[in-house]
Design a protein around this motif. Structure first.
Motif, PDB file in Angstrom:
ATOM      1  N   GLU A  93     -23.126  -8.114 -30.395  1.00 13.25           N
ATOM      2  CA  GLU A  93     -22.103  -8.907 -29.358  1.00 13.25           C
ATOM      3  C   GLU A  93     -21.388  -8.053 -28.261  1.00 13.25           C
ATOM      4  O   GLU A  93     -21.039  -6.741 -28.620  1.00 13.25           O
ATOM      5  N   ASN A  94     -20.943  -8.553 -27.318  1.00 21.42           N
ATOM      6  CA  ASN A  94     -20.042  -7.778 -26.404  1.00 21.42           C
ATOM      7  C   ASN A  94     -18.736  -7.745 -26.872  1.00 21.42           C
ATOM      8  O   ASN A  94     -18.125  -8.684 -27.077  1.00 21.42           O
ATOM      9  N   ASP A  96     -16.402  -5.397 -25.578  1.00 21.92           N
ATOM     10  CA  ASP A  96     -15.578  -4.571 -24.676  1.00 21.92           C
ATOM     11  C   ASP A  96     -15.294  -5.808 -23.369  1.00 21.92           C
ATOM     12  O   ASP A  96     -16.100  -5.882 -22.692  1.00 21.92           O
ATOM     13  N   PRO A  97     -13.795  -5.960 -23.384  1.00 23.65           N
ATOM     14  CA  PRO A  97     -13.484  -7.129 -22.315  1.00 23.65           C
ATOM     15  C   PRO A  97     -13.969  -6.585 -20.759  1.00 23.65           C
ATOM     16  O   PRO A  97     -14.208  -7.502 -19.956  1.00 23.65           O
ATOM     17  N   LYS A  98     -14.165  -5.193 -20.727  1.00 23.94           N
ATOM     18  CA  LYS A  98     -14.607  -4.950 -19.371  1.00 23.94           C
ATOM     19  C   LYS A  98     -16.111  -5.092 -18.888  1.00 23.94           C
ATOM     20  O   LYS A  98     -16.324  -5.455 -17.753  1.00 23.94           O
ATOM     21  N   HIS A  99     -16.758  -5.615 -19.847  1.00 26.56           N
ATOM     22  CA  HIS A  99     -18.014  -6.075 -19.768  1.00 26.56           C
ATOM     23  C   HIS A  99     -18.381  -7.783 -19.752  1.00 26.56           C
ATOM     24  O   HIS A  99     -19.245  -8.072 -19.930  1.00 26.56           O
ATOM     25  N   ASP A 100     -17.328  -8.484 -19.835  1.00 21.28           N
ATOM     26  CA  ASP A 100     -17.119  -9.751 -19.980  1.00 21.28           C
ATOM     27  C   ASP A 100     -17.956 -10.770 -18.934  1.00 21.28           C
ATOM     28  O   ASP A 100     -18.653 -11.432 -19.049  1.00 21.28           O
ATOM     29  N   LYS A 101     -17.894  -9.788 -17.622  1.00 25.01           N
ATOM     30  CA  LYS A 101     -18.622 -10.719 -16.694  1.00 25.01           C
ATOM     31  C   LYS A 101     -20.111 -10.296 -16.525  1.00 25.01           C
ATOM     32  O   LYS A 101     -20.998 -11.081 -16.058  1.00 25.01           O
ATOM     33  N   PRO A 104     -22.023 -11.270 -20.722  1.00 20.91           N
ATOM     34  CA  PRO A 104     -21.270 -12.283 -21.287  1.00 20.91           C
ATOM     35  C   PRO A 104     -22.256 -12.594 -22.784  1.00 20.91           C
ATOM     36  O   PRO A 104     -21.653 -13.033 -23.672  1.00 20.91           O
ATOM     37  N   ASN A 140     -27.134 -11.313 -19.498  1.00 16.59           N
ATOM     38  CA  ASN A 140     -26.469 -12.187 -18.321  1.00 16.59           C
ATOM     39  C   ASN A 140     -27.235 -13.285 -18.232  1.00 16.59           C
ATOM     40  O   ASN A 140     -28.408 -13.333 -18.409  1.00 16.59           O
TER      41      ASN A 140
END
Length: 153
Positions: A93-94, A96-101, A104, A140
């Protein structure tokens, strides 16, 4: 499954103390835009144009010293083989919020194996050092994107 080793044939990034990471980044740009298939899973991994910078400037890269830094720098020569021969895919699972885009769907991690040639000062024969690393791929909705090679040991 038998490990398939990607063999670096020549050390082009020399030294252990001062790796020319800017040259590694330039070298990797030739792969940008390519799609390489992981043979075991038939996953199509796209090498995005931001990959060379991530590979050469990531937190993981900056922590590397000595022979491991030299190994990662020279593994750049066989990135396509590392992907093609990758094994043991696992999802993470991701977090880190910096990789939300850009990730995902989380991350795939694959094991990859490579060798580099070495020769000591007093050695006539070349030998090989064996390494393993983790190929990190972001998931992605548009596809799978190569992100970095980490945990080189």
């Amino acid at each position: 499954m038998v490990k398939k080793w990607a063999n670096v044939e020549k050390i082009i990034f020399v030294g252990k103390q001062h790796i020319p990471w800017n040259e590694v980044e330039e070298y990797l740009k030739k792969y940008a835009g390519e799609t390489i298939v992981v043979e075991q899973y038939q996953d199509n991994i796209y090498i995005a144009y931001d990959f060379p910078e991530e590979y050469s400037e990531s937190k993981d890269t900056k922590k590397l010293r000595g022979g491991l830094a030299k190994a990662k720098a020279n593994a750049a020569q066989v990135i396509d083989q590392l992907i093609k021969n990758a094994t043991k895919r696992r999802w993470r699972e991701n977090l880190d919020p910096k990789h939300d885009k850009d990730a995902p769907g989380g991350w795939y991690r694959y094991d990859a194996f490579f060798t580099i040639p070495v020769r000591g000062q007093d050695e006539d024969k070349e030998r090989r050092n064996y390494y393993r690393g983790t190929v990190l791929v972001r998931i992605n909705p548009k596809g799978l994107y190569l992100y970095d090679v980490v945990d080189i040991k």
